[in-house]
Scaffold this motif. Sequence first.
Motif, short mmCIF file in Angstrom:
data_model
loop_
_atom_site.label_atom_id
_atom_site.label_comp_id
_atom_site.label_asym_id
_atom_site.label_seq_id
_atom_site.Cartn_x
_atom_site.Cartn_y
_atom_site.Cartn_z
N GLY A 1 0.81 -1.21 0.00
CA GLY A 1 0.00 0.00 0.00
C GLY A 1 0.85 1.26 0.00
N ALA A 2 1.93 1.27 0.79
CA ALA A 2 2.82 2.43 0.81
C ALA A 2 3.49 2.63 -0.54
CB ALA A 2 3.87 2.26 1.90
N HIS A 3 3.89 1.52 -1.17
CA HIS A 3 4.51 1.60 -2.49
C HIS A 3 3.54 2.17 -3.52
CE1 HIS A 3 5.73 -0.23 -6.44
NE2 HIS A 3 6.87 0.34 -6.07
N ARG A 4 2.28 1.70 -3.48
CA ARG A 4 1.27 2.21 -4.41
C ARG A 4 1.01 3.69 -4.15
NH1 ARG A 4 -1.76 -2.03 -6.71
NH2 ARG A 4 -0.22 -3.64 -7.22
N ALA A 5 0.94 4.07 -2.89
CA ALA A 5 0.66 5.47 -2.55
C ALA A 5 1.76 6.39 -3.04
CB ALA A 5 0.48 5.61 -1.03
N LEU B 1 -1.72 16.04 3.85
CA LEU B 1 -0.79 14.93 3.86
C LEU B 1 -1.21 13.87 4.86
CD1 LEU B 1 1.85 14.14 2.48
CD2 LEU B 1 3.09 15.12 4.41
N GLN B 2 -2.04 14.25 5.82
CA GLN B 2 -2.40 13.32 6.85
C GLN B 2 -3.86 12.94 6.77
OE1 GLN B 2 -0.60 13.38 10.59
NE2 GLN B 2 0.89 14.93 10.05
N VAL B 3 -4.39 12.42 7.87
CA VAL B 3 -5.70 11.80 7.81
C VAL B 3 -6.80 12.82 7.55
CG1 VAL B 3 -7.37 10.42 9.08
CG2 VAL B 3 -4.94 10.04 9.41
N CYS B 4 -7.34 12.81 6.36
CA CYS B 4 -8.48 13.63 6.02
C CYS B 4 -9.17 12.97 4.84
CB CYS B 4 -8.08 15.06 5.70
SG CYS B 4 -7.09 15.23 4.22
N VAL C 1 10.82 11.39 11.01
CA VAL C 1 9.97 11.22 9.83
C VAL C 1 8.66 10.51 10.16
CG1 VAL C 1 11.92 11.22 8.26
CG2 VAL C 1 11.12 9.05 9.20
N GLY C 2 8.41 10.23 11.43
CA GLY C 2 7.20 9.51 11.81
C GLY C 2 5.93 10.21 11.37
N VAL C 3 5.88 11.54 11.51
CA VAL C 3 4.69 12.30 11.12
C VAL C 3 4.47 12.20 9.61
CG1 VAL C 3 3.61 14.57 11.11
CG2 VAL C 3 5.00 13.86 13.06
N ILE D 1 1.47 9.07 4.86
CA ILE D 1 1.49 8.04 3.84
C ILE D 1 0.55 6.89 4.21
CG2 ILE D 1 2.97 6.34 2.68
CD1 ILE D 1 5.29 8.31 3.04
N ALA D 2 0.44 6.62 5.52
CA ALA D 2 -0.44 5.54 5.98
C ALA D 2 -1.88 5.77 5.56
CB ALA D 2 -0.34 5.41 7.50
N GLU D 3 -2.33 7.02 5.58
CA GLU D 3 -3.70 7.32 5.18
C GLU D 3 -3.92 6.98 3.70
OE1 GLU D 3 -6.46 7.95 6.53
OE2 GLU D 3 -7.48 8.26 4.63
N ALA D 4 -2.95 7.38 2.88
CA ALA D 4 -3.06 7.08 1.45
C ALA D 4 -3.04 5.57 1.22
CB ALA D 4 -1.92 7.75 0.69
N SER D 5 -2.27 4.84 2.00
CA SER D 5 -2.18 3.39 1.85
C SER D 5 -3.47 2.69 2.28
CB SER D 5 -1.01 2.84 2.69
OG SER D 5 0.19 3.47 2.34
N THR D 6 -4.21 3.32 3.20
CA THR D 6 -5.45 2.72 3.68
C THR D 6 -6.48 2.61 2.56
OG1 THR D 6 -5.02 3.66 5.87
CG2 THR D 6 -7.25 2.88 5.45
N ALA D 7 -6.41 3.51 1.59
CA ALA D 7 -7.32 3.43 0.44
C ALA D 7 -7.08 2.12 -0.32
CB ALA D 7 -7.11 4.63 -0.48
N TYR D 8 -5.83 1.73 -0.45
CA TYR D 8 -5.51 0.46 -1.11
C TYR D 8 -6.02 -0.71 -0.28
CZ TYR D 8 -2.75 -3.32 -3.18
OH TYR D 8 -2.36 -4.50 -3.77
N LEU D 9 -5.85 -0.63 1.04
CA LEU D 9 -6.32 -1.69 1.93
C LEU D 9 -7.83 -1.91 1.77
CD1 LEU D 9 -5.89 -3.62 4.44
CD2 LEU D 9 -6.45 -1.62 5.84
N ILE D 10 -8.58 -0.82 1.69
CA ILE D 10 -10.04 -0.90 1.57
C ILE D 10 -10.44 -1.72 0.35
CG2 ILE D 10 -12.05 0.49 0.94
CD1 ILE D 10 -11.60 0.41 3.90
N THR D 11 -9.70 -1.58 -0.74
CA THR D 11 -10.06 -2.31 -1.97
C THR D 11 -9.77 -3.79 -1.86
OG1 THR D 11 -7.89 -1.99 -3.03
CG2 THR D 11 -9.54 -0.25 -3.33
N LYS D 12 -9.06 -4.21 -0.80
CA LYS D 12 -8.73 -5.62 -0.63
C LYS D 12 -9.62 -6.33 0.40
CE LYS D 12 -5.74 -5.19 -3.68
NZ LYS D 12 -6.12 -5.68 -5.02
#
Length: 377
Positions: free
Chosen positions: A38-42, A132-135, A311-313, A318-329
Amino acid sequence: MTPDEKLHIDKARVKEAFDVSHFNINTIIRGAQLTLVGAHRALQNPALFTTDHYRQAAIAVGVGIAIRVVVAVPILGIKVFLWVISLFYPLDKVSWDDTLVNGLNFIAEYVLQVPFFLMALMRYVVPTLDNLQVCPSTFMQSLNWVDTTYVQKHKHDHPNDLRDMYYPNLKHYRPTDGSTHSESTAQAISMFLYRFFRKGAISLAVFSLSYAPIIGRFVLPAASFYTFNQAAGLGPASIIFGAGIFLPRRYLVIFLQTYFSSRSLMRELLEPYFARVHFTTQQKKNWFRSRGGVLFGFGLGFYILVKIPLVGVLIYGIAEASTAYLITKITDPPPRPEDMKEFAASQQTWTNKHEFLGLSLANIDSIHGYRAEKKDE
């Protein structure tokens, strides 16, 4: 009632209670794999690499530095205080000063999860990090990108063999306020603070009780049993309780708080989805339980990454963007908004779980059955 009737055991219910298929090592590993994929796709999304996003990334790194400073200042203050004491009373022959500092570090880092709390709070406090973050906009933008790349990847396949898209229908679902989501910044911050302060108070109370005489050694295993029984079922809870009896307190606290934080992170990341697709409380509980292992693996992967200093923030965004990929799975493509209630009810159970978990990582996008099944109905 005859003795045979009294001793009757419903084997089906017992088997269901101890079922670990939704929370076993295979599902957790697949969730961790989805973290990386998911991070790679994002990161392949060109919309994330604009001048504005570069500026926001720099701000995110700056916020990461500020968080480390905020966490370090109280501990540094204690060390300075002990140094002043050592000028009048030698501490080189005692160990309580080191124990105090190490204990405070452990409580801040693992019991109260202060760095994670501050990092999560930044998305409400610093408006420039919103994109960039959760929205919802970031989530929806990424979901559109996932659909686009899916079509490109399978452009040589017959259209009838492809799954339905997620973005076109979901963009018409209106986000609404809920127990963990609000369009009001002040209300969102208050709900966030309530959740974390409540969890912090419970964690501190449980940690303190673990030092009580006689019962102390059973407090953390009992807390872990209660938590896992609620979220994952009796089977995983029994395993964790048995292992917790023999684990040292420090490692058990780290394990429990890692689980709690991973779950909290996962719920925060999924809010843009649940703000649109409205589930009842029981439906949402069933939704999470059916996908418990994969969600834990996904959340754990990003929880480890967001703990990287500075770089944690940025990774949190990036985690939020990756969650979109997770949802499709782990969900089916949403129908039109007027069919949302029936759709939410149907999503309580992960319909293609066994097929998806059986795929190799290289063929993770190869399930197209949903659309074909719908057309056959």
